[in-house]
Design a protein around this motif. Structure first.
Motif, PDB file in Angstrom:
ATOM      1  N   ILE A  73       0.817  -1.220   0.000  1.00 17.19           N
ATOM      2  CA  ILE A  73       0.000   0.000   0.000  1.00 17.19           C
ATOM      3  C   ILE A  73       0.848   1.266   0.000  1.00 17.19           C
ATOM      4  O   ILE A  73       0.346   2.357  -0.253  1.00 17.19           O
ATOM      5  N   VAL A  74       2.157   1.117   0.301  1.00 17.58           N
ATOM      6  CA  VAL A  74       3.036   2.287   0.274  1.00 17.58           C
ATOM      7  C   VAL A  74       3.482   2.572  -1.156  1.00 17.58           C
ATOM      8  O   VAL A  74       3.507   3.718  -1.589  1.00 17.58           O
ATOM      9  N   ASN A  75       3.796   1.512  -1.882  1.00 20.74           N
ATOM     10  CA  ASN A  75       4.463   1.697  -3.170  1.00 20.74           C
ATOM     11  C   ASN A  75       3.616   1.355  -4.394  1.00 20.74           C
ATOM     12  O   ASN A  75       3.925   1.786  -5.494  1.00 20.74           O
ATOM     13  N   ASP A  76       2.561   0.540  -4.187  1.00 18.46           N
ATOM     14  CA  ASP A  76       1.698   0.200  -5.321  1.00 18.46           C
ATOM     15  C   ASP A  76       0.594   1.241  -5.446  1.00 18.46           C
ATOM     16  O   ASP A  76       0.297   1.965  -4.502  1.00 18.46           O
ATOM     17  N   LYS A  77      -0.014   1.275  -6.605  1.00 20.74           N
ATOM     18  CA  LYS A  77      -1.161   2.174  -6.798  1.00 20.74           C
ATOM     19  C   LYS A  77      -2.387   1.517  -6.162  1.00 20.74           C
ATOM     20  O   LYS A  77      -2.734   0.395  -6.496  1.00 20.74           O
ATOM     21  N   ILE A  78      -3.009   2.196  -5.221  1.00 17.86           N
ATOM     22  CA  ILE A  78      -4.197   1.609  -4.584  1.00 17.86           C
ATOM     23  C   ILE A  78      -5.339   2.629  -4.572  1.00 17.86           C
ATOM     24  O   ILE A  78      -5.110   3.832  -4.676  1.00 17.86           O
ATOM     25  N   ASP A  79      -6.535   2.105  -4.443  1.00 21.53           N
ATOM     26  CA  ASP A  79      -7.719   2.948  -4.283  1.00 21.53           C
ATOM     27  C   ASP A  79      -7.806   3.327  -2.801  1.00 21.53           C
ATOM     28  O   ASP A  79      -8.232   2.541  -1.967  1.00 21.53           O
ATOM     29  N   MET A  80      -7.371   4.534  -2.492  1.00 23.68           N
ATOM     30  CA  MET A  80      -7.222   4.962  -1.104  1.00 23.68           C
ATOM     31  C   MET A  80      -8.539   4.903  -0.316  1.00 23.68           C
ATOM     32  O   MET A  80      -8.553   4.463   0.828  1.00 23.68           O
ATOM     33  N   ASP A  81      -9.637   5.322  -0.939  1.00 27.75           N
ATOM     34  CA  ASP A  81     -10.921   5.308  -0.232  1.00 27.75           C
ATOM     35  C   ASP A  81     -11.327   3.886   0.136  1.00 27.75           C
ATOM     36  O   ASP A  81     -11.729   3.604   1.269  1.00 27.75           O
ATOM     37  N   LYS A  82     -11.210   2.992  -0.823  1.00 33.11           N
ATOM     38  CA  LYS A  82     -11.559   1.583  -0.581  1.00 33.11           C
ATOM     39  C   LYS A  82     -10.684   1.007   0.517  1.00 33.11           C
ATOM     40  O   LYS A  82     -11.145   0.311   1.413  1.00 33.11           O
ATOM     41  N   PHE A  83      -9.389   1.314   0.417  1.00 31.58           N
ATOM     42  CA  PHE A  83      -8.427   0.786   1.383  1.00 31.58           C
ATOM     43  C   PHE A  83      -8.748   1.275   2.796  1.00 31.58           C
ATOM     44  O   PHE A  83      -8.773   0.497   3.750  1.00 31.58           O
ATOM     45  N   ARG A  84      -9.016   2.572   2.932  1.00 26.41           N
ATOM     46  CA  ARG A  84      -9.249   3.143   4.264  1.00 26.41           C
ATOM     47  C   ARG A  84     -10.488   2.549   4.936  1.00 26.41           C
ATOM     48  O   ARG A  84     -10.541   2.431   6.160  1.00 26.41           O
ATOM     49  N   GLN A  85     -11.469   2.173   4.112  1.00 20.97           N
ATOM     50  CA  GLN A  85     -12.674   1.560   4.677  1.00 20.97           C
ATOM     51  C   GLN A  85     -12.363   0.267   5.420  1.00 20.97           C
ATOM     52  O   GLN A  85     -13.095  -0.149   6.293  1.00 20.97           O
ATOM     53  N   LYS A  86     -11.271  -0.367   5.001  1.00 25.49           N
ATOM     54  CA  LYS A  86     -10.952  -1.680   5.577  1.00 25.49           C
ATOM     55  C   LYS A  86     -10.243  -1.578   6.915  1.00 25.49           C
ATOM     56  O   LYS A  86     -10.052  -2.565   7.595  1.00 25.49           O
ATOM     57  N   MET A  87      -9.779  -0.364   7.234  1.00 24.61           N
ATOM     58  CA  MET A  87      -9.106  -0.169   8.522  1.00 24.61           C
ATOM     59  C   MET A  87      -9.873   0.856   9.334  1.00 24.61           C
ATOM     60  O   MET A  87      -9.877   2.047   8.999  1.00 24.61           O
ATOM     61  N   GLY A  88     -10.522   0.419  10.380  1.00 24.34           N
ATOM     62  CA  GLY A  88     -11.226   1.348  11.252  1.00 24.34           C
ATOM     63  C   GLY A  88     -10.236   1.964  12.221  1.00 24.34           C
ATOM     64  O   GLY A  88      -9.314   1.291  12.669  1.00 24.34           O
ATOM     65  N   MET A  89     -10.401   3.245  12.501  1.00 20.44           N
ATOM     66  CA  MET A  89      -9.457   3.883  13.425  1.00 20.44           C
ATOM     67  C   MET A  89     -10.207   4.612  14.534  1.00 20.44           C
ATOM     68  O   MET A  89     -11.178   5.325  14.275  1.00 20.44           O
ATOM     69  N   VAL A  90      -9.754   4.412  15.750  1.00 21.11           N
ATOM     70  CA  VAL A  90     -10.341   5.095  16.904  1.00 21.11           C
ATOM     71  C   VAL A  90      -9.226   5.835  17.624  1.00 21.11           C
ATOM     72  O   VAL A  90      -8.213   5.243  17.994  1.00 21.11           O
ATOM     73  N   PHE A  91      -9.429   7.131  17.799  1.00 21.28           N
ATOM     74  CA  PHE A  91      -8.397   7.976  18.400  1.00 21.28           C
ATOM     75  C   PHE A  91      -8.763   8.315  19.842  1.00 21.28           C
ATOM     76  O   PHE A  91      -9.861   8.035  20.309  1.00 21.28           O
ATOM     77  N   GLN A  92      -7.842   9.035  20.462  1.00 22.87           N
ATOM     78  CA  GLN A  92      -8.073   9.533  21.813  1.00 22.87           C
ATOM     79  C   GLN A  92      -9.289  10.462  21.842  1.00 22.87           C
ATOM     80  O   GLN A  92     -10.104  10.416  22.747  1.00 22.87           O
ATOM     81  N   HIS A  93      -9.392  11.326  20.835  1.00 20.69           N
ATOM     82  CA  HIS A  93     -10.530  12.245  20.758  1.00 20.69           C
ATOM     83  C   HIS A  93     -11.478  11.759  19.676  1.00 20.69           C
ATOM     84  O   HIS A  93     -11.047  11.270  18.648  1.00 20.69           O
ATOM     85  N   PHE A  94     -12.749  11.913  19.940  1.00 25.26           N
ATOM     86  CA  PHE A  94     -13.745  11.147  19.187  1.00 25.26           C
ATOM     87  C   PHE A  94     -14.132  11.800  17.871  1.00 25.26           C
ATOM     88  O   PHE A  94     -14.516  11.131  16.931  1.00 25.26           O
ATOM     89  N   ASN A  95     -14.047  13.136  17.808  1.00 30.62           N
ATOM     90  CA  ASN A  95     -14.383  13.845  16.573  1.00 30.62           C
ATOM     91  C   ASN A  95     -15.749  13.477  16.003  1.00 30.62           C
ATOM     92  O   ASN A  95     -15.881  13.194  14.820  1.00 30.62           O
ATOM     93  N   LEU A  96     -16.752  13.469  16.860  1.00 31.63           N
ATOM     94  CA  LEU A  96     -18.114  13.280  16.353  1.00 31.63           C
ATOM     95  C   LEU A  96     -18.619  14.631  15.853  1.00 31.63           C
ATOM     96  O   LEU A  96     -18.201  15.677  16.357  1.00 31.63           O
ATOM     97  N   PHE A  97     -19.504  14.613  14.867  1.00 27.02           N
ATOM     98  CA  PHE A  97     -20.091  15.869  14.393  1.00 27.02           C
ATOM     99  C   PHE A  97     -21.063  16.373  15.453  1.00 27.02           C
ATOM    100  O   PHE A  97     -22.043  15.694  15.775  1.00 27.02           O
ATOM    101  N   PRO A  98     -20.823  17.583  15.998  1.00 27.32           N
ATOM    102  CA  PRO A  98     -21.642  18.055  17.110  1.00 27.32           C
ATOM    103  C   PRO A  98     -23.100  18.338  16.740  1.00 27.32           C
ATOM    104  O   PRO A  98     -23.975  18.236  17.590  1.00 27.32           O
ATOM    105  N   HIS A  99     -23.353  18.681  15.478  1.00 31.48           N
ATOM    106  CA  HIS A  99     -24.711  19.056  15.101  1.00 31.48           C
ATOM    107  C   HIS A  99     -25.494  17.896  14.513  1.00 31.48           C
ATOM    108  O   HIS A  99     -26.587  18.082  13.982  1.00 31.48           O
ATOM    109  N   LYS A 100     -24.927  16.697  14.609  1.00 32.44           N
ATOM    110  CA  LYS A 100     -25.647  15.521  14.133  1.00 32.44           C
ATOM    111  C   LYS A 100     -25.901  14.578  15.297  1.00 32.44           C
ATOM    112  O   LYS A 100     -25.122  14.530  16.253  1.00 32.44           O
ATOM    113  N   THR A 101     -27.004  13.865  15.229  1.00 29.77           N
ATOM    114  CA  THR A 101     -27.309  12.906  16.284  1.00 29.77           C
ATOM    115  C   THR A 101     -26.327  11.734  16.201  1.00 29.77           C
ATOM    116  O   THR A 101     -25.597  11.579  15.217  1.00 29.77           O
ATOM    117  N   VAL A 102     -26.372  10.915  17.238  1.00 32.35           N
ATOM    118  CA  VAL A 102     -25.543   9.710  17.254  1.00 32.35           C
ATOM    119  C   VAL A 102     -25.808   8.887  15.997  1.00 32.35           C
ATOM    120  O   VAL A 102     -24.869   8.516  15.272  1.00 32.35           O
TER     121      VAL A 102
END
Ligand SMILES: Nc1ncnc2c1ncn2[C@@H]1O[C@H](COP(=O)(O)OP(=O)(O)OP(=O)(O)O)[C@@H](O)[C@H]1O
Ligand SMILES: [Mg+2]
Length: 248
Positions: A73-102
């Motif tokens: 994924i570093v050196n080959d041509k990949i579909d970045m959007d498709k690839f990112r969907q396959k890796m879920g990421m959870v950070f220290q801060h949640f970054n939820l949209f404040p004006h949207k419901t859960v």
């Protein structure tokens, strides 16, 4: 070790900043297997976050390869959007949209990025909310939730994309102590259900109980890895012994 079980293979991974003055990652080699719950520990500044962020290319590696599903994924041509969907990421801060419901927070990306059907993704989101004990909070706004609840929503948000691996970067370290347990409990349940996970955490109890592999990093290098028993009860390197002496 069998290779057909390998999900991500990291080879010679380097990430340098400031023209090489800062070697955040200085040649990391590791395989992450399907079903692994890999816990990454190490002192502040050792490169743990950089390692995680490089795995899903939030950071562009300076050198090296990351093989995921047969592609570098570093050196080959990949579909970045498709690839990112396959890796879920959870950070220290949640970054939820404040004006949207859960529920809106949970169903937005699947609809936009994956073109998911609204009714179907809402059903899925509600099921997942139920699994993390938040079925009754679907219509709440983030400001109405506690830190622990917000982080559980952030985990569900990642799960709604149906990732193949989940990356956690200190998901409990910004929480009040009494809320740490409820988030770790959700992560534990995920692990028991077979999710492949890479978790940076200072929760040594979690590492010991839930991790099947523990990786110790220092100075951008992977210094030692093993089972929780090997790492916590039979550490080999002086760096690891010193670190454990401070945190345990
Ligand atoms: N954008 C950047 N520019 C310059 N240096 C950076 C950048 N990001 C990280 N670093 C440096 O890279 C090194 C590794 O940082 P990283 O955030 O990966 O450490 P960490 O192990 O996650 O630390 P912590 O436990 O404090 O979160 C540190 O020396 C840090 O200062
Ligand atoms: Mg970090």
């Amino acid at each position: 070790m069998t290779t057909d079980n390998v999900m991500i293979s990291v080879k010679g991974l380097k990430k340098h900043y400031n023209y090489g003055v800062v070697k955040a990652l200085d040649g990391v080699d590791i395989d992450i297997n399907k079903g692994d719950v890999m816990v990454v520990i190490g002192p502040s500044g050792s490169g743990k976050s950089t390692f995680l962020r490089s795995l899903n290319l939030l950071e562009e590696p300076t050198e090296g390869s990351i093989f995921f599903q047969g592609k570098d994924i570093v050196n080959d041509k990949i579909d970045m959007d498709k690839f990112r969907q396959k890796m879920g990421m959870v950070f220290q801060h949640f970054n939820l949209f404040p004006h949207k419901t859960v529920l809106e927070n949970l169903t937005l990306a699947p609809q936009v990025v994956k073109k998911a059907n609204k009714a179907e993704i809402e059903k899925k989101a509600l099921e997942l909310l139920d699994r993390v004990g938040l079925a009754d909070r679907a219509n709440a706004y983030p400001v109405q939730l506690s830190g622990g609840q917000k982080q559980r929503v952030a985990i569900v948000r990642a799960l709604c994309m149906e990732p193949e691996v989940m990356l956690f970067d200190e998901p409990t370290s910004a929480l009040d102590p009494e809320m740490v347990g409820e988030v770790l409990e959700v992560m534990k349940e995920l692990a028991h259900n077979g999710m492949t996970m890479v978790c940076v955490t200072h929760e040594m109890g979690f590492a010991r109980e839930v991790g099947n592999r523990v990786v110790f990093m220092a100075d951008g290098k992977l210094i030692e890895q093993g089972t929780p028993d090997q790492i916590f009860d039979h550490p080999q390197s002086p760096r690891l012994k010193d670190f454990l002496g401070k945190v345990l």
